[in-house]
Write a protein that holds these residues in place. Sequence first.
Motif, PDB file in Angstrom:
ATOM      1  N   CYS A   1      76.655  53.179  39.901  1.00  0.00           N
ATOM      2  CA  CYS A   1      76.518  53.897  38.590  1.00  0.00           C
ATOM      3  C   CYS A   1      75.269  53.614  38.126  1.00  0.00           C
ATOM      4  O   CYS A   1      74.656  52.637  38.179  1.00  0.00           O
ATOM      5  CB  CYS A   1      77.548  53.657  38.045  1.00  0.00           C
ATOM      6  SG  CYS A   1      79.469  54.037  38.398  1.00  0.00           S
TER       7      CYS A   1
ATOM      8  N   ILE B   1      74.318  54.223  31.218  1.00  0.00           N
ATOM      9  CA  ILE B   1      73.950  55.345  30.099  1.00  0.00           C
ATOM     10  C   ILE B   1      73.684  54.648  28.801  1.00  0.00           C
ATOM     11  O   ILE B   1      72.618  55.030  28.270  1.00  0.00           O
ATOM     12  CB  ILE B   1      75.159  56.259  29.965  1.00  0.00           C
ATOM     13  CG1 ILE B   1      75.223  57.225  31.445  1.00  0.00           C
ATOM     14  CG2 ILE B   1      74.524  57.311  28.987  1.00  0.00           C
ATOM     15  CD1 ILE B   1      74.099  57.713  32.084  1.00  0.00           C
TER      16      ILE B   1
ATOM     17  N   CYS C   1      78.963  52.794  28.501  1.00  0.00           N
ATOM     18  CA  CYS C   1      79.165  54.133  29.298  1.00  0.00           C
ATOM     19  C   CYS C   1      78.285  53.848  30.492  1.00  0.00           C
ATOM     20  O   CYS C   1      77.016  53.834  30.657  1.00  0.00           O
ATOM     21  CB  CYS C   1      78.988  55.354  28.615  1.00  0.00           C
ATOM     22  SG  CYS C   1      78.904  56.895  29.553  1.00  0.00           S
TER      23      CYS C   1
ATOM     24  N   TYR D   1      77.824  56.279  34.726  1.00  0.00           N
ATOM     25  CA  TYR D   1      77.764  57.362  35.242  1.00  0.00           C
ATOM     26  C   TYR D   1      77.522  57.387  36.579  1.00  0.00           C
ATOM     27  O   TYR D   1      76.666  56.572  37.305  1.00  0.00           O
ATOM     28  CB  TYR D   1      76.717  58.353  34.468  1.00  0.00           C
ATOM     29  CG  TYR D   1      76.568  59.640  35.301  1.00  0.00           C
ATOM     30  CD1 TYR D   1      77.252  60.741  35.183  1.00  0.00           C
ATOM     31  CD2 TYR D   1      75.155  60.052  36.172  1.00  0.00           C
ATOM     32  CE1 TYR D   1      77.371  61.680  35.892  1.00  0.00           C
ATOM     33  CE2 TYR D   1      75.336  61.385  36.698  1.00  0.00           C
ATOM     34  CZ  TYR D   1      76.085  62.047  36.378  1.00  0.00           C
ATOM     35  OH  TYR D   1      75.965  63.309  37.074  1.00  0.00           O
TER      36      TYR D   1
ATOM     37  N   ASN E   1      80.169  63.146  39.641  1.00  0.00           N
ATOM     38  CA  ASN E   1      79.771  63.623  38.357  1.00  0.00           C
ATOM     39  C   ASN E   1      80.825  63.154  37.325  1.00  0.00           C
ATOM     40  O   ASN E   1      81.267  63.951  36.495  1.00  0.00           O
ATOM     41  CB  ASN E   1      79.704  65.291  38.400  1.00  0.00           C
ATOM     42  CG  ASN E   1      78.599  65.736  37.573  1.00  0.00           C
ATOM     43  OD1 ASN E   1      77.835  65.253  36.819  1.00  0.00           O
ATOM     44  ND2 ASN E   1      78.576  67.242  37.350  1.00  0.00           N
ATOM     45  N   ARG E   2      80.718  61.976  36.931  1.00  0.00           N
ATOM     46  CA  ARG E   2      81.773  61.320  35.987  1.00  0.00           C
ATOM     47  C   ARG E   2      81.069  60.300  35.202  1.00  0.00           C
ATOM     48  O   ARG E   2      80.485  59.372  35.589  1.00  0.00           O
ATOM     49  CB  ARG E   2      82.772  60.853  36.684  1.00  0.00           C
ATOM     50  CG  ARG E   2      84.112  60.229  35.851  1.00  0.00           C
ATOM     51  CD  ARG E   2      85.259  59.629  36.824  1.00  0.00           C
ATOM     52  NE  ARG E   2      85.806  60.952  37.640  1.00  0.00           N
ATOM     53  CZ  ARG E   2      86.066  61.155  38.744  1.00  0.00           C
ATOM     54  NH1 ARG E   2      86.108  59.939  39.454  1.00  0.00           N
ATOM     55  NH2 ARG E   2      86.630  61.953  39.294  1.00  0.00           N
ATOM     56  N   LEU E   3      81.405  60.476  33.838  1.00  0.00           N
ATOM     57  CA  LEU E   3      81.152  59.500  33.007  1.00  0.00           C
ATOM     58  C   LEU E   3      82.528  58.257  32.801  1.00  0.00           C
ATOM     59  O   LEU E   3      83.496  58.745  32.524  1.00  0.00           O
ATOM     60  CB  LEU E   3      80.847  60.059  31.685  1.00  0.00           C
ATOM     61  CG  LEU E   3      79.335  60.819  31.384  1.00  0.00           C
ATOM     62  CD1 LEU E   3      79.342  61.496  30.044  1.00  0.00           C
ATOM     63  CD2 LEU E   3      78.308  59.828  31.576  1.00  0.00           C
TER      64      LEU E   3
ATOM     65  N   THR F   1      87.470  58.650  30.953  1.00  0.00           N
ATOM     66  CA  THR F   1      86.475  59.270  31.531  1.00  0.00           C
ATOM     67  C   THR F   1      86.235  60.587  31.087  1.00  0.00           C
ATOM     68  O   THR F   1      87.117  61.432  30.629  1.00  0.00           O
ATOM     69  CB  THR F   1      86.810  59.177  33.114  1.00  0.00           C
ATOM     70  OG1 THR F   1      88.058  60.029  33.285  1.00  0.00           O
ATOM     71  CG2 THR F   1      87.097  57.760  33.587  1.00  0.00           C
TER      72      THR F   1
ATOM     73  N   ASN G   1      76.108  67.929  39.890  1.00  0.00           N
ATOM     74  CA  ASN G   1      75.719  66.931  39.506  1.00  0.00           C
ATOM     75  C   ASN G   1      74.210  66.570  39.364  1.00  0.00           C
ATOM     76  O   ASN G   1      73.790  65.729  38.885  1.00  0.00           O
ATOM     77  CB  ASN G   1      76.111  65.965  40.581  1.00  0.00           C
ATOM     78  CG  ASN G   1      75.841  66.143  42.071  1.00  0.00           C
ATOM     79  OD1 ASN G   1      75.382  67.182  42.227  1.00  0.00           O
ATOM     80  ND2 ASN G   1      76.151  65.009  42.972  1.00  0.00           N
TER      81      ASN G   1
ATOM     82  N   LEU H   1      73.093  63.523  29.155  1.00  0.00           N
ATOM     83  CA  LEU H   1      74.243  62.750  29.247  1.00  0.00           C
ATOM     84  C   LEU H   1      74.366  61.635  28.219  1.00  0.00           C
ATOM     85  O   LEU H   1      75.692  61.403  27.773  1.00  0.00           O
ATOM     86  CB  LEU H   1      74.497  61.848  30.772  1.00  0.00           C
ATOM     87  CG  LEU H   1      74.520  62.690  32.080  1.00  0.00           C
ATOM     88  CD1 LEU H   1      74.144  61.990  33.288  1.00  0.00           C
ATOM     89  CD2 LEU H   1      75.773  63.417  32.217  1.00  0.00           C
TER      90      LEU H   1
ATOM     91  N   ALA I   1      77.637  61.305  25.711  1.00  0.00           N
ATOM     92  CA  ALA I   1      78.260  59.715  25.843  1.00  0.00           C
ATOM     93  C   ALA I   1      78.357  59.205  24.300  1.00  0.00           C
ATOM     94  O   ALA I   1      79.254  58.666  23.980  1.00  0.00           O
ATOM     95  CB  ALA I   1      77.489  58.824  26.819  1.00  0.00           C
TER      96      ALA I   1
END
Length: 251
Positions: free
Chosen positions: A166, A169, A177, A179, A184-186, A197, A205, A213, A217
Motif C-alpha cells: 500500500c 496517504i 490512511c 491506499y 483502488n481502495r483507501l 474503507t 486506478n 487521494l 482522505a
Amino acid sequence: MKKNVEEVLHKKYHKKLEKLNAYKEKLKRMQMTFREYGVGCVIKDEWSYYQIEIIYESILNKKKFEDTYLTTYVSMHDFWHDLDYQERKHQMNVDIDLMRRELKSFPYENEDIYMPMFDQRMNRLYVQEIVLMELKQYHRYIKKFDDVIQKNMYGILPYVYNFTSCLFICGDDSYFCIYNPDVNRLYFIENFNCTHTLNFDPSKNHATTFEELKAIADAYMHKEDQLCAKLIAGSRLVSDRTKKKMKRLAR
C-alpha cells in the motif's frame, strides 16, 4: 434511509483483494517463508494481510543480513580465529554496510530499522554486531525468532517506507490512511484497526493523483462528508452514474 459515501462506494465497487492473482501468488510465497521459520501466518482480512507483509519483508531483509554474514565468515574462515573481536566485527561490518544500502529501511531514533518486526536492540544486533551470531545465544535467531516478533512498534513508519503493498496517504500513529492501487481502495486505520474503507472503480486506478487521494482522505478523516463526496464527484475515480450520487450527497 440515506446512504453515506462509504456505503454507496462499497456497494458499487468493492472487490475482494484475495481474488487478485498478484495477491494469491504473494500469499503463497509468504506462507512458505513463514512455515520455514515456524511463524504464524493468519490472514483474517485485508488489513491483517498488510500487517503480515511487514513481517515478511522483515524476514527477507533478515535473511540478506545472514547470507552476508555467512559469506563473509566462510571467506575469512582460515584466519577467523586469529582475529580478535574488534577485527572480526570491523571486517564483517564492512560487508554488511555495503549490502544494506539496497534494503528497505527507515530512520527511527537516530538508527536505521531494517526489520520492523524486531525491536531496536535486535535491529542493532544485525546492523552493528552480527558477528555475535557465532555465539549460541544469538545463533538461534537465525532459525527461531517467533518469540521476539513485535507488531506496531514503529507506528506508521513501515507504511510510510513501503514495507507493504500500500501507499501511505496521510495521518499519524493514531489515525492514518493507506491506499492499494490494485483494488483502488483507501483504508482508514484507527489505533491499528481498519475501521473504514472507500472503494473506487478498480478499472480507474490510474485515473488519479496522490494529491487527489490525499484531499479525499483528509476530508473523510475530518468527517467532512459533503466535501468528501464533492471531491469524489469531481475526480475520475468513479463512473458518471456514481458521480451523480456523490453530487447528491454533497448537497
